[in-house]
Design an enzyme around this catalytic site. Structure first.
Site, short mmCIF file in Angstrom:
data_model
loop_
_atom_site.label_atom_id
_atom_site.label_comp_id
_atom_site.label_asym_id
_atom_site.label_seq_id
_atom_site.Cartn_x
_atom_site.Cartn_y
_atom_site.Cartn_z
N GLY A 124 12.04 78.64 28.69
CA GLY A 124 13.18 78.40 27.79
C GLY A 124 13.60 79.67 27.08
O GLY A 124 13.99 80.66 27.70
N LYS A 194 7.88 77.06 37.75
CA LYS A 194 7.86 78.17 36.79
C LYS A 194 6.68 79.11 37.03
O LYS A 194 6.84 80.33 37.02
CB LYS A 194 7.83 77.61 35.37
N1 HSE Z 1 12.34 69.90 31.56
C1 HSE Z 1 12.02 71.23 31.22
C2 HSE Z 1 10.95 71.22 30.15
C3 HSE Z 1 13.24 71.93 30.74
O1 HSE Z 1 10.73 70.16 29.56
O2 HSE Z 1 10.32 72.23 29.89
C4 HSE Z 1 13.08 73.41 30.58
O3 HSE Z 1 12.81 74.02 31.80
#
Ligand code: HSE
Length: 341
Positions: A124, A194
């Site tokens: 994020g 990720k």
């Molecule tokens: N769904 C993802 C999370 C959004 O909750 O981290 C951010 O990548």
């Protein structure tokens, strides 16, 4: 004035417009006095002023950077490809696309003297990718372990406090943290994408999320938290890349109280990294949500604008597909692995 376009005006895309508006003065300062203006919004929905065709955007010579905040592979892949081929830089929050086509898109960007950046795709609002790429570019990174999914961390934190799984997930969805299909969150696939992106950057070989040993949080119970607590531990969904063992793993882990990740709660993400010179680094911040994620997109936009006509080496363009080892089996007598750091 510098004009940009936003592809996909959902949570993150609308956040980009808000960041540009609210922090215009700060942006202007680092752009040497130029203002940043959102000239186009592309969305399939009937949003006032939005366009529905990519041609309008890529045929406009004013547009040098677009933000791809659509998510999913298509049409994000086609639109990114078209933009980069015209020499328009693309700043993406789309980890699925980066995982699947990031190498190809990065190579296209390089050959067309523009950039493909994706800071917002991992962690994020945490400036993690640029830090690994630049500030830690000279380090030998041996290990990275991270809470990389805000939704799962939000659910697990609430479960630790006695809430049930379903209502915690519903809350995370209402707050705009969850994926369109929250199975991608709770089954660990989002974390796998990720950690695969981070492991690729660090290892110098392309690791895709399908290669990652992946277990989500659907088997974690309230009782597990009580048991973990009795041993001074909590349960966190971690993505772990171990360079020495050459393994990439996503699984719920027991995290001891004396580890910094123990106190990473709610929607926050936390990432620990071990470099051979700098030793331990800890990154902490909001891993999901409108403005934090949009802030990361805007940081990429600014980097692209400062480098118009040039390619920013994002560390992906030359990656060859790589193999990794299977993670060692966990002790069959224990439900969870324990984070070793
Ligand atoms: N769904 C993802 C999370 C959004 O909750 O981290 C951010 O990548």
């Amino acid at each position: 004035m510098i004009n940009i376009a936003i592809l996909g005006f959902g949570t993150i895309g609308s956040g980009v417009a808000e960041v540009v508006e609210k922090n215009q003065a700060e942006i202007q300062k680092i752009l040497g006095g130029e203002t940043l203006h959102v000239k186009y919004i592309l969305d399939i929905r009937d949003i006032p002023g939005a366009v529905k065709d990519i041609e309008t955007i890529i045929n406009d010579p004013d547009i040098k950077v677009v933000c791809e905040t659509m998510g999913g592979k298509e049409p994000a892949y086609t639109y990114t490809h078209l933009a980069l081929e015209r020499g328009i830089s693309v700043c993406s929050s789309n980890k699925e696309l980066v995982d699947a086509h990031g190498v190809e898109l990065s190579a296209i960007a390089r050959s067309h003297h523009c950039s493909y950046l994706f800071e917002a795709s991992v962690g994020g609002g945490i400036p993690l990718i640029r830090t690994i790429r630049e500030a830690c570019g000279h380090e030998k990174i041996s290990k990275i372990a991270g809470i990389l999914n805000g939704t799962c961390n939000y659910i697990l934190t609430n479960m630790k406090d006695g809430k049930d799984f379903d209502s915690a997930l519903k809350e995370a969805q209402e707050k705009g943290y969850a994926e369109r299909n929250p199975a991608a969150d709770v089954e660990g696939h989002d974390t796998a994408r990720k950690i695969a992106i981070l492991a690729s950057l660090i290892s110098g070989k392309k690791i895709s999320y399908e290669q990652v040993d992946c277990e989500g949080i659907t088997n974690v119970t309230a009782e597990d938290f009580v048991n973990a607590d009795a041993y001074g531990m909590s349960i966190k969904l971690l993505g772990v890349y171990d360079a020495g063992a050459d393994t990439v793993l996503v699984a719920p882990h027991l995290v001891p109280k004396d580890n910094a990740l123990y106190n990473v709660n709610g929607v926050f993400n936390g990432v620990m990294l071990k470099g051979n010179m700098v030793n331990d680094l800890l990154f902490y911040g909001r891993g999901a949500g409108k403005l934090p994620t949009a802030s990361a997109v805007v940081s990429d936009v600014i980097e692209c604008i400062k480098n118009i006509g040039k390619n920013i080496d994002n560390g992906f363009a030359d990656l060859e597909p790589g193999t990794i080892n299977r993670a060692p089996e966990k002790n069959p007598e224990q439900k969870f692995r324990t984070l070793s750091w």
